[in-house]
Design a protein around this motif. Structure first.
Motif, short mmCIF file in Angstrom:
data_model
loop_
_atom_site.label_atom_id
_atom_site.label_comp_id
_atom_site.label_asym_id
_atom_site.label_seq_id
_atom_site.Cartn_x
_atom_site.Cartn_y
_atom_site.Cartn_z
N PRO A 25 4.56 -20.04 3.40
CA PRO A 25 4.93 -18.52 3.59
C PRO A 25 4.19 -18.01 2.72
N GLN A 26 4.04 -16.84 3.29
CA GLN A 26 2.39 -15.88 2.59
C GLN A 26 3.79 -14.60 1.37
N LYS A 27 3.33 -15.17 -0.02
CA LYS A 27 4.00 -14.57 -0.88
C LYS A 27 2.89 -13.73 -1.82
N PHE A 28 3.40 -12.83 -2.95
CA PHE A 28 2.61 -12.39 -3.71
C PHE A 28 2.80 -12.34 -5.23
N ASP A 29 2.33 -12.35 -5.83
CA ASP A 29 2.18 -12.35 -7.01
C ASP A 29 3.16 -10.78 -7.90
N ALA A 30 4.37 -11.26 -8.59
CA ALA A 30 4.99 -9.75 -9.38
C ALA A 30 3.97 -8.18 -10.28
N GLU A 31 2.26 -9.47 -10.25
CA GLU A 31 1.88 -8.59 -10.99
C GLU A 31 0.97 -7.46 -10.16
N ASP A 32 0.86 -8.27 -9.33
CA ASP A 32 -0.62 -7.73 -7.87
C ASP A 32 0.58 -6.83 -7.17
N VAL A 33 1.86 -6.99 -7.07
CA VAL A 33 2.51 -6.08 -5.81
C VAL A 33 2.27 -4.66 -7.36
N GLN A 34 3.62 -5.29 -7.94
CA GLN A 34 3.58 -3.99 -8.88
C GLN A 34 2.28 -3.28 -8.99
N GLY A 35 1.03 -3.64 -9.37
CA GLY A 35 -0.16 -3.37 -9.16
C GLY A 35 -0.64 -1.87 -8.18
N ALA A 36 0.36 -2.69 -7.19
CA ALA A 36 -0.24 -2.05 -5.20
C ALA A 36 0.29 -0.60 -5.55
N LEU A 37 1.88 -1.20 -6.40
CA LEU A 37 3.41 0.20 -6.33
C LEU A 37 2.82 1.05 -6.54
N ALA A 38 1.67 0.87 -8.17
CA ALA A 38 1.25 1.99 -9.16
C ALA A 38 0.53 2.66 -8.47
N HIS A 39 -0.29 2.24 -7.69
CA HIS A 39 -1.25 3.02 -6.63
C HIS A 39 -1.19 3.83 -5.69
N LEU A 40 0.19 3.09 -5.25
CA LEU A 40 0.45 3.97 -4.28
C LEU A 40 1.42 5.54 -4.94
N GLN A 41 2.12 5.27 -5.79
CA GLN A 41 3.17 5.84 -6.47
C GLN A 41 1.89 7.26 -7.00
N ALA A 42 0.79 6.71 -7.68
CA ALA A 42 0.03 7.83 -8.00
C ALA A 42 -0.50 8.85 -7.15
N LYS A 43 -0.81 7.99 -5.63
CA LYS A 43 -0.78 8.68 -5.00
C LYS A 43 0.20 9.68 -4.45
N VAL A 44 1.58 9.50 -4.54
CA VAL A 44 2.65 10.06 -3.97
C VAL A 44 2.49 11.69 -5.30
#
Length: 203
Positions: A164-183
């Motif tokens: 199954p494809q899974k992602f570390d919470a730290e990586d997900v939080q980093g990606a969300l923070a990047h998107l939130q900065a763009k928003v």
């Protein structure tokens, strides 16, 4: 002593089963690697978790998780891995098993890319303080108990089927923070535009 690295897994019984079930021709000319190359070293350096399997004198298997900052499992050379073993639940099953039977196995998984590396070898425990200090990740809040040195016999990678494809919470939080900065930047830009041209927006 085996003739091929893959013989560590492909015992005569396994080969007979492969023959009977029609897969022996696929593996007959394929061998495992017996040393760590640059690609495997890079894969190991990115892992923050792996599983270590040992067995006691009677052959009873045991698997224990080991975790730490990325790179805590060190590649010392093309045949040797090592890591600082932190204090835990004080069961000492892995240490006891290795005292009786030095055969060991490391299983590393990258769920994000659905890839895995399997490593067979022999492991030993070291209480040498200098070795432990060298292997201890800088700034990591854990108390080292000992070091485990792992000598590679064979290693292999295999397909991504059923992982199954899974992602570390730290990586997900980093990606969300990047998107939130763009928003946030777009919202600020829109607010500035509205403030400058309110009449145009109303029309």
């Amino acid at each position: 002593m085996t003739d091929r690295a893959s013989d560590v897994a492909f015992t005569p019984t396994v080969k007979a089963l492969q023959e009977r079930r029609g897969s022996r021709s696929h593996y007959e000319d394929r061998d495992f690697r017996d040393r760590i190359d640059a690609d495997i070293a890079a894969f190991i350096a990115e892992r923050n978790s792996f599983y270590l399997a040992t067995a006691n004198a009677e052959g009873q298997p045991y698997i224990q998780h080991r975790g730490g900052p990325k790179g805590f499992l060190r590649v010392l050379d093309e045949k040797t891995l090592a890591f600082a073993d932190y204090t835990g639940n004080h069961q000492y099953i892995t240490s006891g098993n290795l005292a009786d039977n030095d055969r060991a196995y490391i299983f590393l998984m990258d769920y994000a890319t659905r890839s895995r590396v399997k490593i067979w070898g022999h492991a030993s425990v070291s209480d040498d303080k200098a070795t432990i200090a060298t292997l201890m990740p800088e700034g990591y809040r854990a108390r080292p108990l000992q070091a485990i040195i792992f000598r590679v016999t064979a290693l292999d990678t295999n397909c991504a089927s059923h992982i199954p494809q899974k992602f570390d919470a730290e990586d997900v939080q980093g990606a969300l923070a990047h998107l939130q900065a763009k928003v946030d930047a777009l919202e600020a830009e829109l607010a500035a535009y509205k403030a400058q041209t309110p009449d145009a927006l109303e029309r």
